[in-house]
Design an enzyme around this catalytic site. Structure first.
Site, PDB file in Angstrom:
ATOM      1  N   SER A   1      -0.439  25.784  97.005  1.00 43.95           N
ATOM      2  CA  SER A   1      -0.684  27.049  96.314  1.00 43.95           C
ATOM      3  C   SER A   1      -0.519  26.869  94.806  1.00 43.95           C
ATOM      4  O   SER A   1      -1.106  27.600  94.023  1.00 43.95           O
ATOM      5  CB  SER A   1       0.312  28.101  96.799  1.00 43.95           C
ATOM      6  OG  SER A   1       1.628  27.593  96.702  1.00 43.95           O
TER       7      SER A   1
ATOM      8  N   GLY B   1       4.221  32.505  99.676  1.00 43.56           N
ATOM      9  CA  GLY B   1       5.388  32.897 100.468  1.00 43.56           C
ATOM     10  C   GLY B   1       5.575  34.395 100.613  1.00 43.56           C
ATOM     11  O   GLY B   1       6.266  34.866 101.512  1.00 43.56           O
TER      12      GLY B   1
ATOM     13  N   CYS C   1       1.956  21.912 101.485  1.00 45.29           N
ATOM     14  CA  CYS C   1       2.555  23.244 101.375  1.00 45.29           C
ATOM     15  C   CYS C   1       3.070  23.627 102.759  1.00 45.29           C
ATOM     16  O   CYS C   1       2.287  23.678 103.723  1.00 45.29           O
ATOM     17  CB  CYS C   1       1.477  24.228 100.909  1.00 45.29           C
ATOM     18  SG  CYS C   1       2.021  25.950 100.899  1.00 45.29           S
TER      19      CYS C   1
ATOM     20  N   CYS D   1       9.896  23.704 101.307  1.00 40.90           N
ATOM     21  CA  CYS D   1       8.842  24.200 100.420  1.00 40.90           C
ATOM     22  C   CYS D   1       8.639  23.063  99.433  1.00 40.90           C
ATOM     23  O   CYS D   1       9.617  22.525  98.894  1.00 40.90           O
ATOM     24  CB  CYS D   1       9.290  25.464  99.691  1.00 40.90           C
ATOM     25  SG  CYS D   1       8.170  25.942  98.350  1.00 40.90           S
ATOM     26  N   THR D   2       7.388  22.674  99.222  1.00 36.85           N
ATOM     27  CA  THR D   2       7.147  21.490  98.391  1.00 36.85           C
ATOM     28  C   THR D   2       7.543  21.704  96.931  1.00 36.85           C
ATOM     29  O   THR D   2       7.678  20.740  96.174  1.00 36.85           O
ATOM     30  CB  THR D   2       5.674  21.048  98.490  1.00 36.85           C
ATOM     31  OG1 THR D   2       4.827  22.179  98.243  1.00 36.85           O
ATOM     32  CG2 THR D   2       5.375  20.471  99.862  1.00 36.85           C
ATOM     33  N   HIS D   3       7.742  22.962  96.534  1.00 35.33           N
ATOM     34  CA  HIS D   3       8.218  23.207  95.163  1.00 35.33           C
ATOM     35  C   HIS D   3       9.696  22.825  94.988  1.00 35.33           C
ATOM     36  O   HIS D   3      10.129  22.516  93.887  1.00 35.33           O
ATOM     37  CB  HIS D   3       8.085  24.695  94.801  1.00 35.33           C
ATOM     38  CG  HIS D   3       6.703  25.109  94.412  1.00 35.33           C
ATOM     39  ND1 HIS D   3       5.699  25.326  95.324  1.00 35.33           N
ATOM     40  CD2 HIS D   3       6.157  25.353  93.188  1.00 35.33           C
ATOM     41  CE1 HIS D   3       4.596  25.695  94.694  1.00 35.33           C
ATOM     42  NE2 HIS D   3       4.846  25.723  93.394  1.00 35.33           N
TER      43      HIS D   3
END
Ligand code: DGL
Length: 262
Positions: free
Chosen positions: A12, A44, A75, A189-191
């Protein structure tokens, strides 16, 4: 297989760069298109139907335009909701990102695992199934920390993450029943790996953080093991919102200087 055919890495926003980092280390010659649905960020906070429609629609159009050899949905939110559906409709190998509950269950000594994800991810049946399959004898404490997505995006764009956002994510885990015993945290969460230093400092004590990036890179290596890579065309990024100067700065350390709007 055309050696110039890219791997399409989709998120995203900029969180998938944590997966790109692992992929670059594993396959330095692979041409990559990093696709960020920046006009749809954050996923999300969206409904399952909205996420599934966006992800399937975008990946369908991107596959037609770029003919990737493989798509990686970098993601957790998009993967836990739309992976099966996208696999059904696209004739391209697809690697997803799922919360690393299995390795966390193997690592925890206290038997208590924390899981930070987006609100959409932590309510998924997919996560219930992973818990039942791999961590049924552990305590899994989930917490939705959507503020970390914005904090990670801001950090990559050169800002300083707000300590109150980090503290509130950590309190969300620690303050639940049994939260004191958490010794392993799944960054679902890939962040979130972009904020691992800040989260580690705020968690205190010896806590191991786990994310899926290395496992995803290994899976991509195994699926492409007999394929040649020609990187002469280079890697680039596409974003669904108009790219601003800060986004160029975020991509530059990953060797990506070309950013186009999709
Ligand atoms: N990076 C995405 C993930 O792994 C989520 C960020 C968002 O909310 O869009 O779940």
């Amino acid at each position: 297989m055309d050696a110039k055919s890219p791997i399409l890495l989709f998120d995203s926003g900029l969180g998938g760069l944590t997966v790109l980092r692992a992929l670059r280390a594993a396959l330095p010659d692979a041409p990559v298109i990093y696709a960020a649905d920046t006009a749809g960020l954050p996923y999300g906070e969206k409904t399952e139907a909205e996420i599934a429609a966006r992800v399937a629609g975008l990946l369908g159009r991107m596959s037609e335009r770029y003919a990737p050899r493989l798509i990686c949905i970098a993601c957790n939110t998009a993967s836990t909701i739309a992976l099966g559906m996208v696999r059904d409709v696209l004739n391209v190998p697809i690697v997803g990102t799922v919360p690393a509950i299995k390795p966390a269950a193997a690592l925890t000594k206290s038997g208590t695992i924390g899981l930070l994800g987006t609100a959409a991810t932590i309510r998924q049946r997919y996560v219930d199934d992973l818990e039942a399959q791999f961590a049924s004898d552990k305590r899994l404490i989930r917490y939705a920390a959507p503020g970390l997505v914005g904090a990670a995006e801001a950090k990559l764009r050169g800002g300083t993450p707000d300590p109150a956002i980090i503290a509130s994510a950590v309190a969300g885990l620690r303050e639940q029943a049994g939260g004191d015993a958490i010794d392993t945290v799944v960054l679902a969460c890939t962040h979130f790996p972009l904020l691992e230093d800040e989260l580690r400092a705020a968690m205190g004590g010896a806590v191991t953080f786990i994310d899926g990036a290395d496992g995803i890179a290994r899976r991509i290596v195994s699926l492409t093991q007999n394929e040649a890579f020609d990187h002469s065309a280079g890697s680039f990024a596409v974003t669904t919102a108009t790219p601003d100067s800060a986004i160029y700065a975020a991509f530059a350390p990953f060797g990506i200087t070309r950013v186009e709007q999709f």
